[in-house]
Write a protein that holds these residues in place. Sequence first.
Motif, PDB file in Angstrom:
ATOM      1  N   ALA A  26       0.828  -1.212   0.000  1.00 24.20           N
ATOM      2  CA  ALA A  26       0.000   0.000   0.000  1.00 24.20           C
ATOM      3  C   ALA A  26       0.863   1.263   0.000  1.00 24.20           C
ATOM      4  CB  ALA A  26      -0.930   0.003   1.212  1.00 24.20           C
ATOM      5  N   HIS A  29       1.318   2.984  -3.357  1.00 23.19           N
ATOM      6  CA  HIS A  29       0.144   3.483  -4.075  1.00 23.19           C
ATOM      7  C   HIS A  29       0.100   5.008  -4.095  1.00 23.19           C
ATOM      8  CE1 HIS A  29      -2.256  -0.522  -3.463  1.00 23.19           C
ATOM      9  NE2 HIS A  29      -1.109  -0.671  -4.120  1.00 23.19           N
ATOM     10  N   VAL A  33      -4.230   4.886  -8.022  1.00 24.45           N
ATOM     11  CA  VAL A  33      -4.613   3.515  -7.677  1.00 24.45           C
ATOM     12  C   VAL A  33      -5.983   3.561  -7.018  1.00 24.45           C
ATOM     13  CG1 VAL A  33      -3.998   1.450  -6.380  1.00 24.45           C
ATOM     14  CG2 VAL A  33      -2.197   2.879  -7.376  1.00 24.45           C
ATOM     15  N   TYR A  44      -6.200   1.341 -12.143  1.00 24.24           N
ATOM     16  CA  TYR A  44      -5.254   2.448 -12.175  1.00 24.24           C
ATOM     17  C   TYR A  44      -5.781   3.498 -13.144  1.00 24.24           C
ATOM     18  CZ  TYR A  44      -0.780   4.876 -11.975  1.00 24.24           C
ATOM     19  OH  TYR A  44       0.212   5.806 -11.757  1.00 24.24           O
ATOM     20  N   PHE A  98       2.626   1.090 -13.104  1.00 26.05           N
ATOM     21  CA  PHE A  98       2.302   0.074 -12.104  1.00 26.05           C
ATOM     22  C   PHE A  98       2.939  -1.268 -12.439  1.00 26.05           C
ATOM     23  CE2 PHE A  98      -1.387   0.189 -15.015  1.00 26.05           C
ATOM     24  CZ  PHE A  98      -1.485  -1.145 -15.411  1.00 26.05           C
ATOM     25  N   ALA A 130       3.635   2.051  -8.780  1.00 28.29           N
ATOM     26  CA  ALA A 130       2.730   1.417  -7.818  1.00 28.29           C
ATOM     27  C   ALA A 130       2.696  -0.097  -8.013  1.00 28.29           C
ATOM     28  CB  ALA A 130       1.324   1.982  -7.967  1.00 28.29           C
ATOM     29  N   ILE A 132       0.414  -2.854  -7.679  1.00 26.52           N
ATOM     30  CA  ILE A 132      -1.045  -2.869  -7.518  1.00 26.52           C
ATOM     31  C   ILE A 132      -1.655  -4.264  -7.475  1.00 26.52           C
ATOM     32  CG2 ILE A 132      -1.323  -0.602  -8.576  1.00 26.52           C
ATOM     33  CD1 ILE A 132      -2.283  -2.008 -11.105  1.00 26.52           C
TER      34      ILE A 132
END
Length: 332
Positions: A26, A29, A33, A44, A98, A130, A132
């Motif tokens: 997390a 993010h 996200v 995303y 991501f 990120a 994800i």
Amino acid sequence: MSTYKDSGVNKEEGYETVSKIKDAVASTHNKNVLAGIGSFGAFYELGKYNNPVLVSGTDGVGTKLRIALDVKKYDTVGIDCFAMCANDILCHGAKPLFFLDYLACGKLDSDVAAEIVGGIVAACKETGCALIGGETAEMPGMYQIGDYDVAGFCVGIVEKDNIIDGSKIKGGDVVIALPSSGFHSNGFSFVRKVFPDFYEEWKGKPLYETLLTPTRLYGNGIMGLIESMEISGIAHITGGGLIENIPRILPKGLGVEIQKSKIRVPEIMKELQNRAKVSDEEMFGTFNMGVGMVVVADEKLSETIIQKLKEYGEDAYLIGKIIENESPILWI
């Protein structure tokens, strides 16, 4: 009564893995996200672009992972996994958005899994990408207990007008090297054959520490570069070395003239060549030989590019130029 656990799959260990990694994941993010860990799919939001093109790449760590498993050091291989994917899409001017990971094993140990994913998290945070989603697969009978494999998938974005594909490369352009941190994640079947004792002392420490040096992340430097000046081509030097990877970006009728004496070859690669009695051609066609990425640009920009990259900690230097030649590589 039989259970799934009796067949070798421990669902509780999987839940424990999620518990150990969810906060770290997390932390990568951002506002784009839209869903947290645990959903069936990851969302995303792209944000504002004029004519966006998504650029994707997927890769793994290869048999470098065998060293990590044997010495039980798992914190760097996640960085390798991310870097091998993200560095590829950078070659087209794409900013990594991501990342998703895939971890497979014979018997899941949540501590090991969390350490591997921790490396991915660290790499994502360094480059503003990120993490994800992902998948952890416990597959007894497919993998031995204690064995893991890791792969990843990265998606980046670039405006269509800004795609770098090598088509603008011309004769006289310069080739600038960005140093590697070592073998990165290529050629390790050969490396392990030449260096079978990972605990051998090398430069005052166990050899495995040098061999497990993670693949360099070039994202910040490359993105900073392309935002401020025109770059004609970028090549990630992976399997096949300079010999195979630079020609991938050259237009027809152009070759590259490389000054081999300028290349800063790491000592560990010189040691491998000496022990294995390997030719230069074999070495330069297998390993990166100290060059993790090359940038091709107009000659008049060379000093500006080198100085700009130094601002991002890249000790970049000239190694050659583009020439009109049907032979893709000419060594001088």
